[in-house]
Design a protein around this motif. Structure first.
Motif, PDB file in Angstrom:
ATOM      1  N   CYS A 144      -2.917   1.723   3.819  1.00 22.21           N
ATOM      2  CA  CYS A 144      -2.290   2.627   2.944  1.00 22.21           C
ATOM      3  C   CYS A 144      -1.035   2.395   2.427  1.00 22.21           C
ATOM      4  O   CYS A 144      -0.649   2.262   1.253  1.00 22.21           O
ATOM      5  CB  CYS A 144      -2.324   4.108   3.529  1.00 22.21           C
ATOM      6  N   ALA A 145      -0.130   1.865   3.347  1.00 19.61           N
ATOM      7  CA  ALA A 145       1.206   1.222   3.256  1.00 19.61           C
ATOM      8  C   ALA A 145       1.092   0.060   2.306  1.00 19.61           C
ATOM      9  O   ALA A 145       1.835  -0.004   1.369  1.00 19.61           O
ATOM     10  CB  ALA A 145       1.959   1.032   4.297  1.00 19.61           C
ATOM     11  N   GLU A 146       0.077  -0.879   2.600  1.00 18.56           N
ATOM     12  CA  GLU A 146      -0.075  -1.898   1.555  1.00 18.56           C
ATOM     13  C   GLU A 146      -0.277  -1.604   0.234  1.00 18.56           C
ATOM     14  O   GLU A 146       0.432  -2.168  -0.798  1.00 18.56           O
ATOM     15  CB  GLU A 146      -1.126  -3.046   2.226  1.00 18.56           C
ATOM     16  N   GLU A 147      -1.348  -0.820   0.155  1.00 17.20           N
ATOM     17  CA  GLU A 147      -1.400  -0.317  -1.179  1.00 17.20           C
ATOM     18  C   GLU A 147      -0.330   0.312  -1.828  1.00 17.20           C
ATOM     19  O   GLU A 147      -0.157   0.063  -3.054  1.00 17.20           O
ATOM     20  CB  GLU A 147      -2.844   0.664  -1.145  1.00 17.20           C
ATOM     21  N   TYR A 148       0.501   1.109  -1.221  1.00 18.46           N
ATOM     22  CA  TYR A 148       1.687   1.704  -1.789  1.00 18.46           C
ATOM     23  C   TYR A 148       2.781   0.737  -2.097  1.00 18.46           C
ATOM     24  O   TYR A 148       3.131   0.774  -3.298  1.00 18.46           O
ATOM     25  CB  TYR A 148       2.013   2.627  -0.818  1.00 18.46           C
ATOM     26  N   LEU A 149       2.748  -0.183  -1.280  1.00 18.49           N
ATOM     27  CA  LEU A 149       3.602  -1.557  -1.771  1.00 18.49           C
ATOM     28  C   LEU A 149       3.370  -2.039  -2.983  1.00 18.49           C
ATOM     29  O   LEU A 149       4.167  -2.478  -4.017  1.00 18.49           O
ATOM     30  CB  LEU A 149       3.840  -2.318  -0.311  1.00 18.49           C
ATOM     31  N   TYR A 150       1.876  -2.195  -3.204  1.00 18.04           N
ATOM     32  CA  TYR A 150       1.542  -2.921  -4.262  1.00 18.04           C
ATOM     33  C   TYR A 150       1.683  -2.018  -5.433  1.00 18.04           C
ATOM     34  O   TYR A 150       2.281  -2.324  -6.747  1.00 18.04           O
ATOM     35  CB  TYR A 150      -0.133  -3.329  -4.375  1.00 18.04           C
ATOM     36  N   TYR A 151       1.571  -0.710  -5.465  1.00 18.06           N
ATOM     37  CA  TYR A 151       1.909   0.208  -6.557  1.00 18.06           C
ATOM     38  C   TYR A 151       3.311   0.171  -6.963  1.00 18.06           C
ATOM     39  O   TYR A 151       3.770   0.211  -7.802  1.00 18.06           O
ATOM     40  CB  TYR A 151       1.502   1.556  -5.961  1.00 18.06           C
ATOM     41  N   LYS A 152       4.202   0.306  -5.846  1.00 19.05           N
ATOM     42  CA  LYS A 152       5.783   0.003  -6.184  1.00 19.05           C
ATOM     43  C   LYS A 152       6.060  -1.090  -6.831  1.00 19.05           C
ATOM     44  O   LYS A 152       7.101  -1.177  -7.373  1.00 19.05           O
ATOM     45  CB  LYS A 152       6.583   0.237  -4.678  1.00 19.05           C
ATOM     46  N   LYS A 153       5.256  -2.221  -6.388  1.00 22.73           N
ATOM     47  CA  LYS A 153       5.601  -3.608  -7.235  1.00 22.73           C
ATOM     48  C   LYS A 153       5.155  -3.356  -8.738  1.00 22.73           C
ATOM     49  O   LYS A 153       5.115  -4.613  -9.008  1.00 22.73           O
ATOM     50  CB  LYS A 153       5.313  -4.704  -6.220  1.00 22.73           C
ATOM     51  N   ILE A 207       2.093  -3.564  -9.361  1.00 25.39           N
ATOM     52  CA  ILE A 207       0.771  -4.460  -9.631  1.00 25.39           C
ATOM     53  C   ILE A 207      -0.391  -3.568  -9.469  1.00 25.39           C
ATOM     54  O   ILE A 207      -1.644  -3.890 -10.251  1.00 25.39           O
ATOM     55  CB  ILE A 207       0.650  -5.536  -8.054  1.00 25.39           C
ATOM     56  N   ILE A 208      -0.327  -2.399  -9.073  1.00 22.54           N
ATOM     57  CA  ILE A 208      -1.365  -1.298  -9.094  1.00 22.54           C
ATOM     58  C   ILE A 208      -0.831  -0.364 -10.126  1.00 22.54           C
ATOM     59  O   ILE A 208       0.028   0.342  -9.797  1.00 22.54           O
ATOM     60  CB  ILE A 208      -1.844  -0.777  -7.636  1.00 22.54           C
ATOM     61  N   PRO A 209      -1.722  -0.055 -11.113  1.00 19.99           N
ATOM     62  CA  PRO A 209      -1.292   0.979 -11.718  1.00 19.99           C
ATOM     63  C   PRO A 209      -1.493   2.495 -11.342  1.00 19.99           C
ATOM     64  O   PRO A 209      -2.105   2.607 -10.343  1.00 19.99           O
ATOM     65  CB  PRO A 209      -2.541   0.763 -12.993  1.00 19.99           C
ATOM     66  N   SER A 210      -0.679   3.306 -12.203  1.00 20.03           N
ATOM     67  CA  SER A 210      -0.500   4.451 -11.262  1.00 20.03           C
ATOM     68  C   SER A 210      -1.779   5.390 -11.411  1.00 20.03           C
ATOM     69  O   SER A 210      -1.942   6.140 -10.364  1.00 20.03           O
ATOM     70  CB  SER A 210       0.535   5.385 -12.281  1.00 20.03           C
ATOM     71  N   ASP A 211      -2.765   5.153 -12.274  1.00 24.24           N
ATOM     72  CA  ASP A 211      -4.188   6.097 -12.309  1.00 24.24           C
ATOM     73  C   ASP A 211      -4.733   5.579 -11.030  1.00 24.24           C
ATOM     74  O   ASP A 211      -5.339   6.156 -10.307  1.00 24.24           O
ATOM     75  CB  ASP A 211      -4.827   5.871 -13.406  1.00 24.24           C
ATOM     76  N   VAL A 212      -4.909   4.286 -10.592  1.00 26.92           N
ATOM     77  CA  VAL A 212      -5.435   3.639  -9.425  1.00 26.92           C
ATOM     78  C   VAL A 212      -4.667   4.307  -8.073  1.00 26.92           C
ATOM     79  O   VAL A 212      -5.461   4.612  -7.095  1.00 26.92           O
ATOM     80  CB  VAL A 212      -5.590   2.262  -9.386  1.00 26.92           C
ATOM     81  N   TRP A 213      -3.313   4.169  -8.056  1.00 24.46           N
ATOM     82  CA  TRP A 213      -2.512   4.848  -7.004  1.00 24.46           C
ATOM     83  C   TRP A 213      -2.797   6.225  -6.813  1.00 24.46           C
ATOM     84  O   TRP A 213      -2.901   6.665  -5.886  1.00 24.46           O
ATOM     85  CB  TRP A 213      -1.197   4.438  -7.027  1.00 24.46           C
ATOM     86  N   ASN A 214      -3.095   7.178  -7.868  1.00 28.79           N
ATOM     87  CA  ASN A 214      -3.247   8.479  -7.887  1.00 28.79           C
ATOM     88  C   ASN A 214      -4.543   8.671  -7.105  1.00 28.79           C
ATOM     89  O   ASN A 214      -4.680   9.701  -6.353  1.00 28.79           O
ATOM     90  CB  ASN A 214      -3.131   9.012  -9.132  1.00 28.79           C
ATOM     91  N   SER A 215      -5.793   8.088  -7.414  1.00 26.97           N
ATOM     92  CA  SER A 215      -6.755   8.243  -6.691  1.00 26.97           C
ATOM     93  C   SER A 215      -6.691   7.823  -5.239  1.00 26.97           C
ATOM     94  O   SER A 215      -7.189   8.486  -4.667  1.00 26.97           O
ATOM     95  CB  SER A 215      -7.885   7.297  -7.741  1.00 26.97           C
ATOM     96  N   TRP A 216      -6.521   6.594  -5.201  1.00 28.38           N
ATOM     97  CA  TRP A 216      -6.114   6.264  -3.622  1.00 28.38           C
ATOM     98  C   TRP A 216      -5.397   7.297  -2.734  1.00 28.38           C
ATOM     99  O   TRP A 216      -5.659   7.474  -1.813  1.00 28.38           O
ATOM    100  CB  TRP A 216      -5.444   4.804  -3.646  1.00 28.38           C
ATOM    101  N   SER A 217      -4.229   7.842  -3.400  1.00 24.05           N
ATOM    102  CA  SER A 217      -3.325   8.732  -2.694  1.00 24.05           C
ATOM    103  C   SER A 217      -4.004   9.951  -2.438  1.00 24.05           C
ATOM    104  O   SER A 217      -3.762  10.700  -1.365  1.00 24.05           O
ATOM    105  CB  SER A 217      -2.100   8.953  -3.268  1.00 24.05           C
ATOM    106  N   ILE A 218      -4.782  10.511  -3.466  1.00 28.63           N
ATOM    107  CA  ILE A 218      -5.442  11.609  -3.214  1.00 28.63           C
ATOM    108  C   ILE A 218      -6.592  11.396  -1.891  1.00 28.63           C
ATOM    109  O   ILE A 218      -6.569  12.218  -1.076  1.00 28.63           O
ATOM    110  CB  ILE A 218      -6.281  12.178  -4.432  1.00 28.63           C
ATOM    111  N   GLY A 219      -7.242  10.406  -1.854  1.00 28.76           N
ATOM    112  CA  GLY A 219      -8.204  10.093  -0.862  1.00 28.76           C
ATOM    113  C   GLY A 219      -7.518  10.102   0.535  1.00 28.76           C
ATOM    114  O   GLY A 219      -7.752  10.458   1.654  1.00 28.76           O
TER     115      GLY A 219
END
Length: 111
Positions: free
Chosen positions: A50-59, A61-73
């Protein structure tokens, strides 16, 4: 590497890691026993993902729509079981998860 290739590689890798641990996570969440050391190790592995995915979002690399979906999960899984939530809160109190705790806003409930 192009941005799209980089995104695809990271997206695929993160999803594969998640699917590889999904049965274990389901087993932990279905149990009513106290978390044992192996459960905690498996949860820590998930929290690290989860933290790795968040780091990619902060950098960016991961768009906000993907991050939003992942973070809901993530929020749904972490808050669905009080034992998991308590372990999450214990783990993120160490400040070793790149600030994801602030992004997910999961707090201890005062009863």
């Amino acid at each position: 590497m192009s941005e799209l290739e980089q995104f695809r590689e990271i997206f695929t890798s993160c999803n594969r890691k998640y699917w590889d641990m999904l049965d274990t996570l389901k087993s932990i969440s279905k149990s009513t026993d106290d978390l044992n050391d192996q459960d905690k190790s498996n949860l820590t592995q998930y929290f690290n993902l989860c933290a790795e995915e968040y780091l990619y979002y902060k950098k960016y690399i991961i768009p906000s729509d993907v991050w939003n979906s992942w973070s809901i999960g993530m929020k749904s899984y972490i808050t669905s079981d009080e034992r998991i939530k308590e372990y999450w809160l214990e783990e993120v109190s160490t400040d070793s998860y790149y600030g994801i705790d602030k992004a997910l806003k999961i707090h201890k409930c005062n009863k």
